[in-house]
Design an enzyme around this catalytic site. Sequence first.
Site, PDB file in Angstrom:
ATOM      1  CG  ASP A   6     -22.965  26.388  15.858  1.00 25.02           C
ATOM      2  OD1 ASP A   6     -23.053  26.809  14.694  1.00 25.02           O
ATOM      3  OD2 ASP A   6     -22.195  26.902  16.690  1.00 25.02           O
ATOM      4  CB  SER A   7     -19.307  24.928  13.352  1.00 25.83           C
ATOM      5  OG  SER A   7     -19.347  26.243  13.875  1.00 25.83           O
ATOM      6  N   GLY A  39     -16.605  28.233   8.864  1.00 29.52           N
ATOM      7  CA  GLY A  39     -16.868  29.400   8.011  1.00 29.52           C
ATOM      8  C   GLY A  39     -15.938  29.638   6.843  1.00 29.52           C
ATOM      9  CB  CYS A  69     -24.611  26.379  12.197  1.00 29.03           C
ATOM     10  SG  CYS A  69     -23.046  26.702  11.397  1.00 29.03           S
ATOM     11  CD  GLU A 151     -15.976  27.506  18.743  1.00 29.14           C
ATOM     12  OE1 GLU A 151     -15.413  26.588  19.350  1.00 29.14           O
ATOM     13  OE2 GLU A 151     -17.212  27.547  18.574  1.00 29.14           O
ATOM     14  CB  CYS A 183     -22.006  34.161  12.483  1.00 27.75           C
ATOM     15  SG  CYS A 183     -20.976  32.922  13.304  1.00 27.75           S
ATOM     16  CG  HIS A 185     -19.652  31.106  16.994  1.00 22.47           C
ATOM     17  ND1 HIS A 185     -20.256  30.157  16.220  1.00 22.47           N
ATOM     18  CD2 HIS A 185     -18.705  30.464  17.733  1.00 22.47           C
ATOM     19  CE1 HIS A 185     -19.691  28.983  16.468  1.00 22.47           C
ATOM     20  NE2 HIS A 185     -18.754  29.142  17.376  1.00 22.47           N
TER      21      HIS A 185
HETATM   22  N1  DGL Z   1     -22.183  29.542  14.337  1.00 24.18           N
HETATM   23  C1  DGL Z   1     -21.774  29.367  12.957  1.00 24.18           C
HETATM   24  C2  DGL Z   1     -22.649  30.244  12.063  1.00 24.18           C
HETATM   25  O1  DGL Z   1     -23.749  30.632  12.485  1.00 24.18           O
HETATM   26  C3  DGL Z   1     -20.293  29.533  12.943  1.00 24.18           C
HETATM   27  C4  DGL Z   1     -19.617  29.260  11.712  1.00 24.18           C
HETATM   28  C5  DGL Z   1     -18.195  28.787  11.776  1.00 24.18           C
HETATM   29  O2  DGL Z   1     -17.961  27.698  12.307  1.00 24.18           O
HETATM   30  O3  DGL Z   1     -17.346  29.465  11.208  1.00 24.18           O
HETATM   31  O4  DGL Z   1     -22.323  30.554  10.950  1.00 24.18           O
END
Ligand code: DGL
Length: 264
Positions: A6-7, A39, A69, A151, A183, A185
């Site tokens: 994931d990011s 994103g 992600c 974050e 998402c 997050h």
């Molecule tokens: N958890 C990522 C997703 O599901 C986050 C994206 C991001 O880094 O903006 O899209």
Amino acid sequence: MIGFFDSGFGGLTVLKEVVKTLPDYSYVYLGDNARTPYGSLSQEVIYKYTCEGVEELFSRGAKLIILACNTSSSMALRRIQQEYLPKFHPDKNVLGIIIPTSEEMGKFKNIGIFATEATVSSDAYPIEISKFNPTAEIFQQACPLLVPIIESGEFDDLESVVKKYAEDLFIKNKDIEAVILGCTHYAIIEDIFRKYIPGDVKIVLQGKIVAEKLKDYLDRHGEIEDGLKKEKSRIFLTTEKSPHVQQLAELFYGEKIELEIVTL
Ligand code: DGL
């Protein structure tokens, strides 16, 4: 090992559910916290960063990787499967989380999606859901402010932002029956979404869906399952290590973890 990418922290909410369903496997997680959020980045950059993460996970022994992600799944997965894997890792596999989620959402007629700008602009959800339910009506809401705030850990700032995004989505269609928190997050702030989404609307989280679909995938793919270690090990990698990252990672995963820093 099964790799998760994931990011940042969001994928931990998916891994948490997968570990509950499939506890015996060994897992390695990588969050690119130093470069999150993805994103609002371009497709080319998201592809590059995702490939770097995938490469790191393969080098740590992952035989199968889940892009936990939506942004990477919508912007990079297809190219990874069609170009990157055949060239560099023909014996390994990378899966995303948009198709399993879309299959689940195909049960509904009017569907809302909260996601990052990249995921919304890719139209991955409308495209994939329509394959399971061609008559479904899909309404998308990009939420560019959410991942940066999550974050940063400033959860108090989220209420008014979530309220605005929820209002904007339901203005598009008031008959929405189910929404995807599209998402990873957003799973951590489900209760805030719940406050601003009508009570009869179902909120769909991805963790449990991905866990069930992964179980099903492994049952059907003995050739991949055979190569996975079942030593119950858990490795957590991050590109940014600090007390703040440590604290939030544990909040997302729901238990104490040891983070190891890596450079991609
Ligand atoms: N958890 C990522 C997703 O599901 C986050 C994206 C991001 O880094 O903006 O899209």
